[in-house]
Motif scaffolding. Sequence first.
Motif, PDB file in Angstrom:
ATOM      1  N   MET A 255      32.313  67.623  77.396  1.00  0.00           N
ATOM      2  CA  MET A 255      32.944  68.214  78.546  1.00  0.00           C
ATOM      3  C   MET A 255      32.663  69.711  78.524  1.00  0.00           C
ATOM      4  N   VAL A 256      32.450  70.259  79.705  1.00  0.00           N
ATOM      5  CA  VAL A 256      32.145  71.677  79.868  1.00  0.00           C
ATOM      6  C   VAL A 256      33.116  72.262  80.893  1.00  0.00           C
ATOM      7  N   ALA A 257      33.585  73.470  80.633  1.00  0.00           N
ATOM      8  CA  ALA A 257      34.466  74.176  81.564  1.00  0.00           C
ATOM      9  C   ALA A 257      34.116  75.654  81.531  1.00  0.00           C
ATOM     10  N   SER A 258      34.801  76.434  82.332  1.00  0.00           N
ATOM     11  CA  SER A 258      34.482  77.859  82.414  1.00  0.00           C
ATOM     12  C   SER A 258      34.693  78.568  81.083  1.00  0.00           C
ATOM     13  N   ARG A 259      35.623  78.055  80.266  1.00  0.00           N
ATOM     14  CA  ARG A 259      35.846  78.673  78.959  1.00  0.00           C
ATOM     15  C   ARG A 259      36.002  77.589  77.899  1.00  0.00           C
ATOM     16  N   ALA A 260      35.651  77.942  76.667  1.00  0.00           N
ATOM     17  CA  ALA A 260      35.733  76.997  75.553  1.00  0.00           C
ATOM     18  C   ALA A 260      37.189  76.778  75.140  1.00  0.00           C
ATOM     19  N   ARG A 261      37.475  75.565  74.683  1.00  0.00           N
ATOM     20  CA  ARG A 261      38.749  75.224  74.055  1.00  0.00           C
ATOM     21  C   ARG A 261      38.498  73.942  73.267  1.00  0.00           C
ATOM     22  N   ASP A 262      39.488  73.445  72.577  1.00  0.00           N
ATOM     23  CA  ASP A 262      39.302  72.251  71.759  1.00  0.00           C
ATOM     24  C   ASP A 262      38.661  71.122  72.559  1.00  0.00           C
ATOM     25  N   GLY A 263      37.516  70.653  72.096  1.00  0.00           N
ATOM     26  CA  GLY A 263      36.826  69.546  72.741  1.00  0.00           C
ATOM     27  C   GLY A 263      36.098  69.891  74.022  1.00  0.00           C
ATOM     28  N   VAL A 264      36.069  71.163  74.389  1.00  0.00           N
ATOM     29  CA  VAL A 264      35.434  71.590  75.638  1.00  0.00           C
ATOM     30  C   VAL A 264      34.460  72.724  75.348  1.00  0.00           C
ATOM     31  N   GLN A 265      33.230  72.562  75.811  1.00  0.00           N
ATOM     32  CA  GLN A 265      32.197  73.573  75.634  1.00  0.00           C
ATOM     33  C   GLN A 265      32.258  74.582  76.782  1.00  0.00           C
ATOM     34  N   PRO A 266      31.875  75.847  76.524  1.00  0.00           N
ATOM     35  CA  PRO A 266      31.851  76.826  77.615  1.00  0.00           C
ATOM     36  C   PRO A 266      30.643  76.601  78.524  1.00  0.00           C
ATOM     37  N   ALA A 267      30.770  76.993  79.782  1.00  0.00           N
ATOM     38  CA  ALA A 267      29.677  76.824  80.746  1.00  0.00           C
ATOM     39  C   ALA A 267      28.395  77.506  80.279  1.00  0.00           C
ATOM     40  N   SER A 268      28.521  78.556  79.493  1.00  0.00           N
ATOM     41  CA  SER A 268      27.326  79.254  78.996  1.00  0.00           C
ATOM     42  C   SER A 268      26.464  78.357  78.111  1.00  0.00           C
ATOM     43  N   ASP A 269      27.026  77.275  77.581  1.00  0.00           N
ATOM     44  CA  ASP A 269      26.269  76.341  76.741  1.00  0.00           C
ATOM     45  C   ASP A 269      25.530  75.264  77.542  1.00  0.00           C
ATOM     46  N   LEU A 270      25.716  75.238  78.863  1.00  0.00           N
ATOM     47  CA  LEU A 270      25.104  74.191  79.689  1.00  0.00           C
ATOM     48  C   LEU A 270      23.605  74.004  79.458  1.00  0.00           C
ATOM     49  N   PRO A 271      22.804  75.068  79.420  1.00  0.00           N
ATOM     50  CA  PRO A 271      21.364  74.845  79.270  1.00  0.00           C
ATOM     51  C   PRO A 271      20.991  73.986  78.056  1.00  0.00           C
ATOM     52  N   ARG A 272      21.706  74.111  76.970  1.00  0.00           N
ATOM     53  CA  ARG A 272      21.374  73.316  75.781  1.00  0.00           C
ATOM     54  C   ARG A 272      22.069  71.953  75.760  1.00  0.00           C
ATOM     55  N   LEU A 273      23.017  71.731  76.654  1.00  0.00           N
ATOM     56  CA  LEU A 273      23.784  70.484  76.661  1.00  0.00           C
ATOM     57  C   LEU A 273      23.273  69.446  77.657  1.00  0.00           C
ATOM     58  N   ILE A 274      22.498  69.857  78.634  1.00  0.00           N
ATOM     59  CA  ILE A 274      22.114  68.967  79.739  1.00  0.00           C
ATOM     60  C   ILE A 274      21.253  67.795  79.277  1.00  0.00           C
ATOM     61  N   GLY A 275      20.243  68.071  78.472  1.00  0.00           N
ATOM     62  CA  GLY A 275      19.343  67.014  78.018  1.00  0.00           C
ATOM     63  C   GLY A 275      20.065  66.016  77.120  1.00  0.00           C
ATOM     64  N   GLY A 276      19.505  64.799  77.047  1.00  0.00           N
ATOM     65  CA  GLY A 276      20.058  63.791  76.162  1.00  0.00           C
ATOM     66  C   GLY A 276      21.195  62.980  76.766  1.00  0.00           C
ATOM     67  N   HIS A 277      21.431  63.135  78.063  1.00  0.00           N
ATOM     68  CA  HIS A 277      22.505  62.397  78.724  1.00  0.00           C
ATOM     69  C   HIS A 277      21.942  61.595  79.888  1.00  0.00           C
ATOM     70  N   GLN A 278      22.510  60.425  80.111  1.00  0.00           N
ATOM     71  CA  GLN A 278      22.080  59.591  81.226  1.00  0.00           C
ATOM     72  C   GLN A 278      22.677  60.036  82.547  1.00  0.00           C
ATOM     73  N   ALA A 279      23.775  60.778  82.482  1.00  0.00           N
ATOM     74  CA  ALA A 279      24.421  61.256  83.704  1.00  0.00           C
ATOM     75  C   ALA A 279      25.021  62.633  83.461  1.00  0.00           C
ATOM     76  N   VAL A 280      24.947  63.464  84.481  1.00  0.00           N
ATOM     77  CA  VAL A 280      25.620  64.761  84.498  1.00  0.00           C
ATOM     78  C   VAL A 280      26.549  64.710  85.704  1.00  0.00           C
ATOM     79  N   ILE A 281      27.839  64.910  85.454  1.00  0.00           N
ATOM     80  CA  ILE A 281      28.840  64.776  86.507  1.00  0.00           C
ATOM     81  C   ILE A 281      29.441  66.146  86.810  1.00  0.00           C
ATOM     82  N   ILE A 282      29.354  66.544  88.053  1.00  0.00           N
ATOM     83  CA  ILE A 282      29.857  67.836  88.500  1.00  0.00           C
ATOM     84  C   ILE A 282      31.179  67.621  89.244  1.00  0.00           C
ATOM     85  N   THR A 283      32.247  68.244  88.735  1.00  0.00           N
ATOM     86  CA  THR A 283      33.548  68.197  89.402  1.00  0.00           C
ATOM     87  C   THR A 283      34.138  69.602  89.508  1.00  0.00           C
TER      88      THR A 283
END
Length: 142
Positions: free
Chosen positions: A1-29
């Motif tokens: 999970m990604v959000a505007s800021r990091a917290r337990d179990g949530v990555q910061p949006a700044s990490d998106l470029p390295r997180l996108i690959g390796g997933h079958q779906a990217v869900i934008i909410t």
Amino acid sequence: MVASRARDGVQPASDLPRLIGGHQAVIITAPLTSRTRGLVDSEFLAAMDDGSMLVNAGRGQIVDTAALVAELKARRLRAALDVADPEPLPRGHELWQCPGVIISPHSARTVPGVNRLCYEVAASQISSFVAGAVPSNSVDRA
């Protein structure tokens, strides 16, 4: 999970470029802000794995429509769009003809039980605000 800021179990949006690959779906909410407008651009889409799916249930202007159309026409990506840019999507828009796309009529929130959940979350957030705390789902509109 990604959000505007990091917290337990949530990555910061700044990490998106390295997180996108390796997933079958990217869900934008995400909500539409100056930081999310155009977030899903050609670079973002290029980082997605071949054959993966982009789901946009957030706001249409978060996704660069021209970049998405190019990926869909190349049959490299698939998409499920509950929102689009422009919205409403005009009759004859090229997205309607793209392979691998499902377009729904901006109805992601019409699942049974969602209204009750929304009211519960709203009540919790209002209680936090009244108590002088920053609500946990507050959004920086900057």
